[in-house]
Design a protein around this motif. Structure first.
Motif, mmCIF file in Angstrom:
data_model
loop_
_atom_site.group_PDB
_atom_site.id
_atom_site.type_symbol
_atom_site.label_atom_id
_atom_site.label_comp_id
_atom_site.label_asym_id
_atom_site.label_seq_id
_atom_site.Cartn_x
_atom_site.Cartn_y
_atom_site.Cartn_z
ATOM 1 N N ALA A 13 6.495 58.428 -27.070
ATOM 2 C CA ALA A 13 5.636 59.593 -27.308
ATOM 3 C C ALA A 13 4.175 59.219 -27.062
ATOM 4 O O ALA A 13 3.745 58.100 -27.344
ATOM 5 N N GLY A 14 3.411 60.160 -26.504
ATOM 6 C CA GLY A 14 2.006 59.888 -26.233
ATOM 7 C C GLY A 14 1.193 61.152 -26.136
ATOM 8 O O GLY A 14 1.729 62.274 -26.230
ATOM 9 N N GLU A 15 -0.089 60.967 -25.963
ATOM 10 C CA GLU A 15 -1.006 62.092 -25.775
ATOM 11 C C GLU A 15 -2.087 61.666 -24.800
ATOM 12 O O GLU A 15 -2.516 60.505 -24.791
ATOM 13 N N LEU A 16 -2.511 62.602 -23.965
ATOM 14 C CA LEU A 16 -3.573 62.321 -23.006
ATOM 15 C C LEU A 16 -4.446 63.562 -22.840
ATOM 16 O O LEU A 16 -4.065 64.664 -23.230
ATOM 17 N N ILE A 17 -5.615 63.347 -22.256
ATOM 18 C CA ILE A 17 -6.535 64.438 -21.956
ATOM 19 C C ILE A 17 -6.558 64.657 -20.453
ATOM 20 O O ILE A 17 -6.772 63.715 -19.687
ATOM 21 N N ALA A 18 -6.321 65.867 -20.017
ATOM 22 C CA ALA A 18 -6.404 66.232 -18.598
ATOM 23 C C ALA A 18 -6.798 67.688 -18.506
ATOM 24 O O ALA A 18 -6.314 68.518 -19.290
ATOM 25 N N ASP A 19 -7.665 67.992 -17.568
ATOM 26 C CA ASP A 19 -8.142 69.360 -17.390
ATOM 27 C C ASP A 19 -8.764 69.890 -18.690
ATOM 28 O O ASP A 19 -8.564 71.046 -19.062
ATOM 29 N N ASP A 20 -9.508 68.994 -19.375
ATOM 30 C CA ASP A 20 -10.197 69.335 -20.628
ATOM 31 C C ASP A 20 -9.241 69.840 -21.709
ATOM 32 O O ASP A 20 -9.602 70.676 -22.546
ATOM 33 N N PHE A 45 3.081 64.352 -24.842
ATOM 34 C CA PHE A 45 4.137 64.169 -23.851
ATOM 35 C C PHE A 45 5.183 63.173 -24.331
ATOM 36 O O PHE A 45 4.964 62.404 -25.280
ATOM 37 N N GLN A 46 6.304 63.202 -23.637
ATOM 38 C CA GLN A 46 7.386 62.245 -23.852
ATOM 39 C C GLN A 46 7.590 61.455 -22.566
ATOM 40 O O GLN A 46 7.867 62.033 -21.517
ATOM 41 N N ILE A 51 13.831 57.100 -15.846
ATOM 42 C CA ILE A 51 15.195 57.316 -15.358
ATOM 43 C C ILE A 51 15.228 56.890 -13.895
ATOM 44 O O ILE A 51 15.375 57.691 -12.974
ATOM 45 N N GLY A 52 14.977 55.589 -13.694
ATOM 46 C CA GLY A 52 14.830 55.060 -12.336
ATOM 47 C C GLY A 52 13.416 55.212 -11.839
ATOM 48 O O GLY A 52 12.944 54.416 -11.035
ATOM 49 N N ASN A 53 12.726 56.245 -12.270
ATOM 50 C CA ASN A 53 11.298 56.430 -11.998
ATOM 51 C C ASN A 53 10.649 57.029 -13.240
ATOM 52 O O ASN A 53 11.336 57.524 -14.135
ATOM 53 N N PRO A 54 9.323 56.993 -13.334
ATOM 54 C CA PRO A 54 8.660 57.448 -14.555
ATOM 55 C C PRO A 54 8.541 58.968 -14.632
ATOM 56 O O PRO A 54 8.195 59.624 -13.657
ATOM 57 N N GLN A 55 8.809 59.489 -15.822
ATOM 58 C CA GLN A 55 8.697 60.916 -16.086
ATOM 59 C C GLN A 55 7.793 61.142 -17.286
ATOM 60 O O GLN A 55 7.922 60.447 -18.303
ATOM 61 N N CYS A 56 6.892 62.101 -17.166
ATOM 62 C CA CYS A 56 6.037 62.528 -18.267
ATOM 63 C C CYS A 56 6.430 63.969 -18.565
ATOM 64 O O CYS A 56 6.093 64.879 -17.799
ATOM 65 N N ALA A 57 7.205 64.167 -19.639
ATOM 66 C CA ALA A 57 7.753 65.485 -19.954
ATOM 67 C C ALA A 57 6.915 66.140 -21.049
ATOM 68 O O ALA A 57 6.702 65.551 -22.109
ATOM 69 N N ILE A 58 6.456 67.356 -20.788
ATOM 70 C CA ILE A 58 5.549 68.057 -21.694
ATOM 71 C C ILE A 58 6.190 69.366 -22.136
ATOM 72 O O ILE A 58 6.505 70.231 -21.308
ATOM 73 N N HIS A 59 6.382 69.523 -23.443
ATOM 74 C CA HIS A 59 6.947 70.758 -23.980
ATOM 75 C C HIS A 59 5.845 71.792 -24.165
ATOM 76 O O HIS A 59 4.754 71.481 -24.634
ATOM 77 N N HIS A 72 -3.129 59.406 -14.278
ATOM 78 C CA HIS A 72 -3.813 59.023 -15.509
ATOM 79 C C HIS A 72 -3.708 57.515 -15.726
ATOM 80 O O HIS A 72 -2.709 56.881 -15.363
ATOM 81 N N GLU A 73 -4.728 56.953 -16.336
ATOM 82 C CA GLU A 73 -4.791 55.504 -16.541
ATOM 83 C C GLU A 73 -3.645 54.971 -17.402
ATOM 84 O O GLU A 73 -3.320 53.774 -17.350
ATOM 85 N N LEU A 74 -2.996 55.821 -18.178
ATOM 86 C CA LEU A 74 -1.837 55.388 -18.961
ATOM 87 C C LEU A 74 -0.664 54.987 -18.079
ATOM 88 O O LEU A 74 0.231 54.255 -18.522
ATOM 89 N N PHE A 75 -0.661 55.482 -16.832
ATOM 90 C CA PHE A 75 0.472 55.275 -15.932
ATOM 91 C C PHE A 75 0.008 54.478 -14.713
ATOM 92 O O PHE A 75 -0.422 55.062 -13.710
ATOM 93 N N PRO A 76 0.083 53.161 -14.756
ATOM 94 C CA PRO A 76 -0.471 52.347 -13.666
ATOM 95 C C PRO A 76 0.201 52.556 -12.317
ATOM 96 O O PRO A 76 -0.395 52.283 -11.277
ATOM 97 N N ASN A 77 1.430 53.047 -12.330
ATOM 98 C CA ASN A 77 2.153 53.315 -11.076
ATOM 99 C C ASN A 77 2.261 54.809 -10.790
ATOM 100 O O ASN A 77 3.109 55.229 -10.024
ATOM 101 N N ARG A 78 1.387 55.585 -11.427
ATOM 102 C CA ARG A 78 1.442 57.050 -11.388
ATOM 103 C C ARG A 78 2.735 57.543 -12.052
ATOM 104 O O ARG A 78 3.617 56.752 -12.372
ATOM 105 N N THR A 79 2.842 58.815 -12.269
ATOM 106 C CA THR A 79 4.027 59.355 -12.928
ATOM 107 C C THR A 79 4.371 60.729 -12.382
ATOM 108 O O THR A 79 3.514 61.445 -11.848
ATOM 109 N N ASN A 80 5.632 61.091 -12.492
ATOM 110 C CA ASN A 80 6.076 62.458 -12.277
ATOM 111 C C ASN A 80 5.829 63.227 -13.571
ATOM 112 O O ASN A 80 5.883 62.663 -14.666
ATOM 113 N N VAL A 81 5.584 64.523 -13.451
ATOM 114 C CA VAL A 81 5.251 65.332 -14.630
ATOM 115 C C VAL A 81 6.127 66.581 -14.642
ATOM 116 O O VAL A 81 6.290 67.248 -13.617
ATOM 117 N N SER A 82 6.690 66.886 -15.812
ATOM 118 C CA SER A 82 7.441 68.133 -15.962
ATOM 119 C C SER A 82 6.968 68.855 -17.215
ATOM 120 O O SER A 82 6.700 68.228 -18.240
#
Length: 284
Positions: free
Chosen positions: A136-143, A148-149, A153-161, A183-193
């Protein structure tokens, strides 16, 4: 260079057999091949080669349209799996292929459908190195603050409810997606849902894919959303409604995941001599 164009819920890939390649698939050549208007236009390239390991029917490499390489794609994997079956690489209903994310094991369930054992999802990974054990985490984007969770699953996912369908539909993904992806939390970038429940057993998701942008669908994105929803108390089996159609995701207690859906060929083609030469001469 012979290729086939396939699509799964609108997520389209070029499928190329390694023996057909007249040149190395460099990032610059991949970008030209996948480009709209000037190239073949696709969400990526699936490169298939015979495996040196007899346990696997084939080795699969997945290239994003920006030239980067993806560890795994749920939609791309189904397209490659059903291509292998149609092209006679195997006559088995159950077999294995090797990807950058490791082994995936599909079961053919119909002429254009299959169930894929995606392996076990994890909540910690090198792609979210500062993350806690529960992902579990939290980040700031677009103010705006986003809870997120993280799901790997083979690649990184950032899932946002999000709370409801109206909120989900109002999101401007092209505006907010890039800042979360990089985002700096994800050094290899991430997919977002982003996802929300629409009825018991069904969630609606929108996907911003790493190296692609907003997509009509994503198998691993749907998987990340389904796992995150299950961790919030949602059912183990869920239908994920995407812009391009529906996928069925089963999440076991140990986070082992099965993904079921369809994939279909669109056309077969061969590059013109002129375009093949242009690609061959591309050295950047």
């Amino acid at each position: 260079m012979r290729f086939e164009k396939w699509q799964a819920l609108g997520n389209d890939y070029l499928i190329v057999e390694h023996a057909e390649l007249p040149f190395e698939l460099t990032p610059a050549r991949i970008r030209k091949l996948c480009a709209g208007h000037y190239g073949v236009h696709a969400d990526g390239i699936l490169l298939l080669a015979p495996s040196q390991d007899p346990r696997f029917v084939a080795d699969l490499r997945i290239h994003n349209p920006d030239g980067s390489e993806a560890e795994l794609s749920g939609n791309g994997a189904r397209e490659a799996i059903l291509y292998l079956r149609r092209r006679g690489w195997t006559e088995q209903d159950v077999f294995s292929i090797h990807t950058a994310a490791g082994e995936i094991r599909p079961t053919i369930t119909g002429p254009d459908t299959c169930r894929v054992d995606m392996g076990r999802a994890t909540l910690t990974s090198k792609d979210f190195p500062a993350g806690p054990a529960d992902g579990a985490g939290e980040l700031i984007a677009d103010d705006r603050a986003w809870s997120f969770q993280h799901v790997s699953i083979g690649n990184p996912q950032c899932a946002i409810h999000v709370d409801d369908l109206a909120t989900l539909q109002a999101l401007d993904l092209p505006a907010i997606g890039p800042a979360i992806e990089a985002h700096e939390l994800f050094p290899n970038r991430t997919n977002v849902s982003w996802y929300t429940q629409v009825q018991p057993g069904s969630i609606r998701a929108r996907i911003f894919e790493r190296g692609v942008g907003e997509t009509l669908s994503s198998g691993t994105g749907a998987t990340g959303a389904a796992v995150a929803n299950h961790l919030r108390g949602g059912p183990a089996q869920v239908t994920v409604l995407l812009e391009g159609g529906e996928l069925r995701v089963e999440v076991e207690d140990d986070l082992q995941v099965n993904l079921t859906g369809w994939a279909r060929p669109v056309f077969e083609g061969r590059l013109s001599d002129d375009f093949a030469k242009e690609l061959h001469d591309t050295t950047e």
